[in-house]
Design a protein around this motif. Structure first.
Motif, PDB file in Angstrom:
ATOM      1  N   ALA A  45       0.829  -1.206   0.000  1.00 16.34           N
ATOM      2  CA  ALA A  45       0.000   0.000   0.000  1.00 16.34           C
ATOM      3  C   ALA A  45       0.866   1.260   0.000  1.00 16.34           C
ATOM      4  CB  ALA A  45      -0.928  -0.010   1.208  1.00 16.34           C
ATOM      5  N   TYR A  46       1.920   1.268   0.811  1.00 16.32           N
ATOM      6  CA  TYR A  46       2.794   2.446   0.824  1.00 16.32           C
ATOM      7  C   TYR A  46       3.479   2.622  -0.523  1.00 16.32           C
ATOM      8  CZ  TYR A  46       2.354   3.657   5.725  1.00 16.32           C
ATOM      9  OH  TYR A  46       1.871   4.088   6.917  1.00 16.32           O
TER      10      TYR A  46
ATOM     11  N   TYR B  83       0.441  -3.380  -8.078  1.00 19.82           N
ATOM     12  CA  TYR B  83      -0.228  -3.035  -9.329  1.00 19.82           C
ATOM     13  C   TYR B  83      -1.707  -2.713  -9.093  1.00 19.82           C
ATOM     14  CZ  TYR B  83      -1.852  -3.601 -14.137  1.00 19.82           C
ATOM     15  OH  TYR B  83      -2.428  -3.423 -15.349  1.00 19.82           O
ATOM     16  N   LEU B  84      -2.398  -3.602  -8.393  1.00 19.35           N
ATOM     17  CA  LEU B  84      -3.823  -3.396  -8.118  1.00 19.35           C
ATOM     18  C   LEU B  84      -4.051  -2.119  -7.319  1.00 19.35           C
ATOM     19  CD1 LEU B  84      -5.401  -6.815  -7.037  1.00 19.35           C
ATOM     20  CD2 LEU B  84      -5.838  -5.502  -9.102  1.00 19.35           C
ATOM     21  N   LEU B  85      -3.274  -1.963  -6.248  1.00 21.26           N
ATOM     22  CA  LEU B  85      -3.491  -0.827  -5.357  1.00 21.26           C
ATOM     23  C   LEU B  85      -3.125   0.482  -6.041  1.00 21.26           C
ATOM     24  CD1 LEU B  85      -2.216  -2.308  -1.991  1.00 21.26           C
ATOM     25  CD2 LEU B  85      -4.557  -1.949  -2.720  1.00 21.26           C
ATOM     26  N   ARG B  86      -2.050   0.481  -6.831  1.00 22.23           N
ATOM     27  CA  ARG B  86      -1.669   1.718  -7.518  1.00 22.23           C
ATOM     28  C   ARG B  86      -2.767   2.146  -8.486  1.00 22.23           C
ATOM     29  NH1 ARG B  86       0.164   5.045 -11.721  1.00 22.23           N
ATOM     30  NH2 ARG B  86      -1.438   3.875 -12.794  1.00 22.23           N
ATOM     31  N   ASN B  87      -3.284   1.175  -9.269  1.00 26.20           N
ATOM     32  CA  ASN B  87      -4.338   1.519 -10.220  1.00 26.20           C
ATOM     33  C   ASN B  87      -5.540   2.110  -9.501  1.00 26.20           C
ATOM     34  OD1 ASN B  87      -2.870   0.726 -12.335  1.00 26.20           O
ATOM     35  ND2 ASN B  87      -4.073  -1.082 -12.854  1.00 26.20           N
ATOM     36  N   TYR B  88      -5.862   1.525  -8.351  1.00 21.98           N
ATOM     37  CA  TYR B  88      -7.023   2.008  -7.624  1.00 21.98           C
ATOM     38  C   TYR B  88      -6.766   3.402  -7.057  1.00 21.98           C
ATOM     39  CZ  TYR B  88     -11.098   1.993  -4.649  1.00 21.98           C
ATOM     40  OH  TYR B  88     -12.288   2.312  -4.071  1.00 21.98           O
ATOM     41  N   MET B  89      -5.598   3.559  -6.436  1.00 25.09           N
ATOM     42  CA  MET B  89      -5.292   4.849  -5.789  1.00 25.09           C
ATOM     43  C   MET B  89      -5.170   5.957  -6.823  1.00 25.09           C
ATOM     44  SD  MET B  89      -2.568   3.773  -2.902  1.00 25.09           S
ATOM     45  CE  MET B  89      -2.985   2.609  -1.615  1.00 25.09           C
ATOM     46  N   ALA B  90      -4.607   5.640  -7.994  1.00 21.72           N
ATOM     47  CA  ALA B  90      -4.451   6.663  -9.019  1.00 21.72           C
ATOM     48  C   ALA B  90      -5.811   7.163  -9.490  1.00 21.72           C
ATOM     49  CB  ALA B  90      -3.650   6.115 -10.193  1.00 21.72           C
ATOM     50  N   GLY B  91      -6.840   6.340  -9.309  1.00 17.74           N
ATOM     51  CA  GLY B  91      -8.169   6.739  -9.745  1.00 17.74           C
ATOM     52  C   GLY B  91      -8.943   7.554  -8.708  1.00 17.74           C
ATOM     53  N   LEU B  92      -8.372   7.693  -7.516  1.00 14.87           N
ATOM     54  CA  LEU B  92      -9.072   8.473  -6.480  1.00 14.87           C
ATOM     55  C   LEU B  92      -9.079   9.948  -6.877  1.00 14.87           C
ATOM     56  CD1 LEU B  92      -7.646   6.820  -3.252  1.00 14.87           C
ATOM     57  CD2 LEU B  92      -9.926   6.566  -4.207  1.00 14.87           C
TER      58      LEU B  92
ATOM     59  N   LYS C 186      -4.693   8.735   6.677  1.00 14.98           N
ATOM     60  CA  LYS C 186      -6.037   9.198   7.042  1.00 14.98           C
ATOM     61  C   LYS C 186      -6.992   9.254   5.872  1.00 14.98           C
ATOM     62  CE  LYS C 186      -4.646  11.637  11.145  1.00 14.98           C
ATOM     63  NZ  LYS C 186      -3.974  12.875  11.510  1.00 14.98           N
ATOM     64  N   ILE C 187      -6.469   9.392   4.643  1.00 10.27           N
ATOM     65  CA  ILE C 187      -7.367   9.534   3.492  1.00 10.27           C
ATOM     66  C   ILE C 187      -7.290   8.330   2.556  1.00 10.27           C
ATOM     67  CG2 ILE C 187      -7.948  10.944   1.491  1.00 10.27           C
ATOM     68  CD1 ILE C 187      -6.793  13.328   3.031  1.00 10.27           C
ATOM     69  N   ILE C 188      -6.077   8.047   2.089  1.00  9.15           N
ATOM     70  CA  ILE C 188      -5.945   7.029   1.032  1.00  9.15           C
ATOM     71  C   ILE C 188      -6.269   5.629   1.542  1.00  9.15           C
ATOM     72  CG2 ILE C 188      -4.350   5.981  -0.592  1.00  9.15           C
ATOM     73  CD1 ILE C 188      -4.822   8.743  -1.382  1.00  9.15           C
ATOM     74  N   LEU C 189      -5.700   5.293   2.696  1.00  9.14           N
ATOM     75  CA  LEU C 189      -5.879   3.919   3.173  1.00  9.14           C
ATOM     76  C   LEU C 189      -7.358   3.570   3.396  1.00  9.14           C
ATOM     77  CD1 LEU C 189      -3.852   1.722   3.524  1.00  9.14           C
ATOM     78  CD2 LEU C 189      -3.642   2.281   5.934  1.00  9.14           C
ATOM     79  N   PRO C 190      -8.128   4.434   4.097  1.00  9.74           N
ATOM     80  CA  PRO C 190      -9.552   4.091   4.271  1.00  9.74           C
ATOM     81  C   PRO C 190     -10.304   4.041   2.945  1.00  9.74           C
ATOM     82  CG  PRO C 190      -8.907   5.833   5.782  1.00  9.74           C
ATOM     83  CD  PRO C 190      -7.761   5.631   4.859  1.00  9.74           C
ATOM     84  N   LEU C 191      -9.968   4.969   2.017  1.00  6.42           N
ATOM     85  CA  LEU C 191     -10.684   4.980   0.742  1.00  6.42           C
ATOM     86  C   LEU C 191     -10.352   3.771  -0.116  1.00  6.42           C
ATOM     87  CD1 LEU C 191     -10.557   8.692  -0.480  1.00  6.42           C
ATOM     88  CD2 LEU C 191     -12.539   7.379   0.258  1.00  6.42           C
ATOM     89  N   SER C 192      -9.180   3.191   0.112  1.00  6.01           N
ATOM     90  CA  SER C 192      -8.746   2.082  -0.733  1.00  6.01           C
ATOM     91  C   SER C 192      -9.249   0.741  -0.253  1.00  6.01           C
ATOM     92  CB  SER C 192      -7.218   2.034  -0.803  1.00  6.01           C
ATOM     93  OG  SER C 192      -6.727   3.250  -1.250  1.00  6.01           O
ATOM     94  N   PHE C 193     -10.147   0.731   0.723  1.00 10.77           N
ATOM     95  CA  PHE C 193     -10.550  -0.543   1.298  1.00 10.77           C
ATOM     96  C   PHE C 193     -10.967  -1.592   0.252  1.00 10.77           C
ATOM     97  CE2 PHE C 193     -13.794  -3.429   2.841  1.00 10.77           C
ATOM     98  CZ  PHE C 193     -13.051  -4.111   3.779  1.00 10.77           C
TER      99      PHE C 193
END
Lengths: 378, 384
Positions: free
Chosen positions: A189-190, A255-264, A285-292
């Motif tokens: 995730a980091y 790969y999965l997490l980056r694609n998701y986070m880049a779309g936030l 505080k923002i990215i981790l909860p949103l990326s659930f």
């Protein structure tokens, strides 16, 4: 999809029947082993699982009590008992030689040597009547054809869990799977956040490398890592396999997490930055909860992959009795108990039941992860 | 793709290649400090708790999980704090400090992942290439002897032939059935239930699936009741029962069925999403023009999802190249069913020849490489 095409009744029938056929083809194999694992092992060995609900025919040999047990009743020596010896069934015929186990119908009298007669009733009760006092010796052999009612039992499961070592393997698999699923998530995730929202030289190169590493065959890693482990002294241990699964799962996780986070939405992150939040705080505080949803997707992938893995476990954990995982045990049973289907079917079901439950419970996230990883513009 | 360029990440933060290397060096120092600290703390807590807790594997696993997560958090938190202490975001040099910290921070975030990927995936690739020029124990240099042996080896040729068969049949069949299943289930009311059930084999391990299918292929001598459903069907129609997985050449296809059975659900899920993404107008236009349902499917829908079909196809192709469990569990390469991955495993565990096994692994890698290159190019296109 409700196009006008879907409303043609003939076509709708064809579609429904085709899907029923497909679903049957895809579920019956699994259903077959589930049914088989619950059947009595003698019935399983002689008849197909699709006949599980019908009575099965069986030939058996019983030995009557020794002749000296006969008691005097009404001037004759009589010996009684039951051919099923505690079991159940319905006799359809009996005989006194192995060549013809249904020579006599139920209730008929068969002549035995030494001036005696044998009768077997439908419920399995036999009566041997001797004219005179019989000579002591071995009991008479009775050959019986019987119809047995369907029998279901959990004995197969008790057997594999407690005697065949499957229970221990189940614990081992859990031991491998839990840390190997959770630990990669944070590390990935980091890294995914850095790749999605931080600016630094070499980022494009790193991303390309991760896409490339996604498909590197595991076979490449086995020998070098085995040698490395032996040099470092990790050897065949749980630590080694946790780390190995972490390493092999990381490319997909990043790969999965980056694609998701880049779309936030960019605005959230920008405004947090303006408010003076550091990257560390933004992430936590923002990215981790949103990326659930993406975290859940990867967790399921990794869980299924680690639980079902045979290769990594065989290489990094070894095949000794104490460390064997479910897949390894199943493979060993396939070799040593190849014909004992009551053991194989029950073991297979124990091995697949947890992933199947997880699959049905979390299917939504699994599908989402698959789509995020695969669907690109058509 | 969106790039986060804020005022803090201006070029001043990375002044030339020298500044970049300096950033990396500082990041490395902080990272090592952070990792050592986090790991030491975790190990200390583990050791302390282990004396109290009962010696049960599962309990230890839970403990490792909790401590592992804690150590990760500890590392990321600690290294960030350390960075803020070195470059405090206040005082007279606040702008320079923030810029310098922003040049280093990404590497702290990436650090553990890069290290693990390096050890577990990058180093092995290089090491395998080196090992392929060495003897059985990996110590003596043998030049190209392993490759020469491979070129002449009959079992290798058999594995290659079988692998090529697998590569042709499995992706094609799984994609085809997946496409059919996706198209059909999207049209009916209980489509989602049907999808779940077809998708379910994805959750089953290859070994578990092997047991399931070995039961289907089970063989009893002619005359006795068959308990394998395939032979039961065959004998029902009056033919002789067969020991399916021992019939050379054709047994390959009986093994492939297992992987097709597992992968069809994957293809179905992805293709179904792609089919739903097709713009309605194209389909409506075709209906108005009087196209039949089959024409709509093959001439309107399928051409619009070629990209997704290619992705599904290549994903399954990669899986096929790595398939090993099924062959190991069903035949262990006997009766002419050997494949590369199992052959490699064979040389590694039974042949105990690391040189030859590495060479076979490199052949698998070489076969994956074109797909890898294609994937990277596609991914880069997406990110631009």
């Amino acid at each position: 999809m409700s196009t006008p095409v879907g409303s043609r009744p003939a076509l709708a029938w064809v579609v429904n029947i085709s899907v029923i056929l497909l679903v049957a083809l895809w579920t019956l194999p699994t259903f077959g082993i589930l049914v088989s694992s619950l059947r009595d092992k003698d019935q399983l060995a002689v008849s197909g699982w699709w006949t599980a609900l019908t009575s099965s025919e069986r030939n058996l040999v019983a030995r009557a009590a020794p002749p000296e047990n006969a008691t005097l009743e009404g001037g004759r020596y009589v010996l009684t008992g039951n051919v099923f010896e505690g079991g159940s069934g319905e006799v359809t015929g009996f005989g006194i030689s192995s060549r013809d186990p249904s020579a006599f119908a139920v209730g008929e009298e068969a002549e035995l040597r030494g001036d005696a007669t044998l009768t077997v009733e439908a419920n399995g009760d036999y009566t041997i009547a001797y004219a005179g006092e019989p000579e002591p010796g071995r009991g008479q052999r009775i050959f019986v054809s019987s119809v047995e009612p369907p029998k279901f039992t959990t004995a197969n499961y008790e057997n594999v869990l407690f005697s065949e070592g499957l229970g221990k393997s189940f614990i081992n698999t859990m031991t491998v799977t839990i840390p190997a699923t959770v630990i990669p998530i944070l590390i990935a995730a980091y890294a995914a956040y850095a790749l999605a929202w931080m600016e630094f030289p070499g980022r494009a190169l790193l991303l390309a490398a991760i896409v490339g590493l996604l498909v590197v065959p595991l076979q490449m890693s086995l020998i070098p890592l085995l040698r490395l482990y032996n040099t470092v002294g990790i050897g065949k241990s749980f630590i080694g396999i946790w780390l190995a699964h972490t390493g092999f799962g990381l490319p997909l996780a990043i790969y999965l997490l980056r694609n998701y986070m880049a779309g936030l939405p960019r605005e959230i992150i920008e405004s947090a930055r303006v408010d003076g939040a550091s990257d560390f705080e933004i992430f936590r505080k923002i990215i981790l909860p949103l990326s659930f949803p993406a975290l859940a997707s990867f967790a399921i992938f990794q869980f299924l992959w680690v639980w079902n893995d045979l290769l990594v476990a065989t290489v990094f954990l070894g095949n000794n009795e104490e460390q064997l995982v479910l897949t390894g045990r199943l493979r060993e049973l396939l070799g040593s108990r190849g014909g004992n289907w009551e053991i194989l079917t029950a073991s297979a079901f124990v091995a697949i039941v947890v992933p199947i439950l997880v699959f049905f419970a979390m299917q939504r996230y699994l599908v989402r992860g698959l789509l995020a990883g695969s669907v690109k513009g058509g | 793709m969106a790039i986060s360029s804020t005022e803090t990440a201006s070029p001043a933060g990375s002044p030339g290649p020298g500044g970049f290397l300096l950033n990396l060096a500082i990041a490395l120092v902080i990272m090592v400090a952070g990792i050592v600290f986090a790991v030491l703390c975790a190990v200390a807590v583990f050791a302390a708790l282990n004396t109290v807790l009962p010696d049960i594997k599962l309990v230890q696993a839970m403990l490792v999980m909790v401590l592992g997560v804690a150590a990760c958090f500890g590392y990321f938190w600690g290294s960030n704090r350390l960075l803020d202490v070195i470059y405090p975001p206040r005082g007279s040099r606040v702008a320079e400090n923030i810029n310098a910290a922003n040049g280093i921070r990404p590497w702290l975030f990436l650090g553990p992942a890069v290290v693990i990927l390096g050890i577990y995936l990058v180093y092995p690739v290089i090491n395998s290439i080196v090992l392929s020029f060495h003897g059985p124990s990996g110590e003596t240099w043998v030049g190209g002897a392993n490759y020469a042996w491979l070129a002449k080896d009959a079992a290798f040729r058999e594995s290659m032939r079988n692998n090529i068969l697998w590569l042709i049949v499995v992706p094609a069949a799984a994609t085809f059935f997946g496409l059919i299943a996706a198209a059909l289930t999207d049209r009916i009311g209980w489509g989602n239930v049907a999808k779940s059930l077809i998708f379910m084999p994805m959750a089953i391990s290859f070994v578990g699936a092997s047991v399931i299918w070995k039961f289907i292929y089970d063989y009893r001598a002619e005359g006795s009741d068959q308990i394998g459903i395939l032979n039961a069907i065959v004998t029902f129609f009056g033919a002789e029962p067969q020991a399916w997985i021992t019939i050379p050449f054709w047994n390959n296809f009986f093994l492939m069925v297992i992987l097709i059975w597992i992968q069809t659900g994957f293809a179905m899920v992805i293709l179904s999403a792609a089919l739903r993404g097709i713009p309605e107008e194209t389909i409506e236009a075709a209906i108005i023009d009087g196209a039949s349902p089959f024409q709509i499917f093959y001439k309107i829908k399928v051409p619009q999802i070629w990209g997704t079909i290619a992705v599904v196809w290549t994903t399954i192709t990669i899986l096929v190249l790595k398939v090993f469990d099924i062959v190991l569990a069903m035949t262990n390469g006997q009766w002419g069913s050997q494949v590369l991955a199992n052959y490699m495993f064979d040389w590694m565990f039974r042949g105990l020849d690391f040189g030859r096994a590495s060479t076979i692994a490199l052949v698998i890698m070489a076969m994956v490489t074109p797909i890898m290159v294609w994937n990277i190019r596609e991914a880069r296109k997406d990110m631009k």
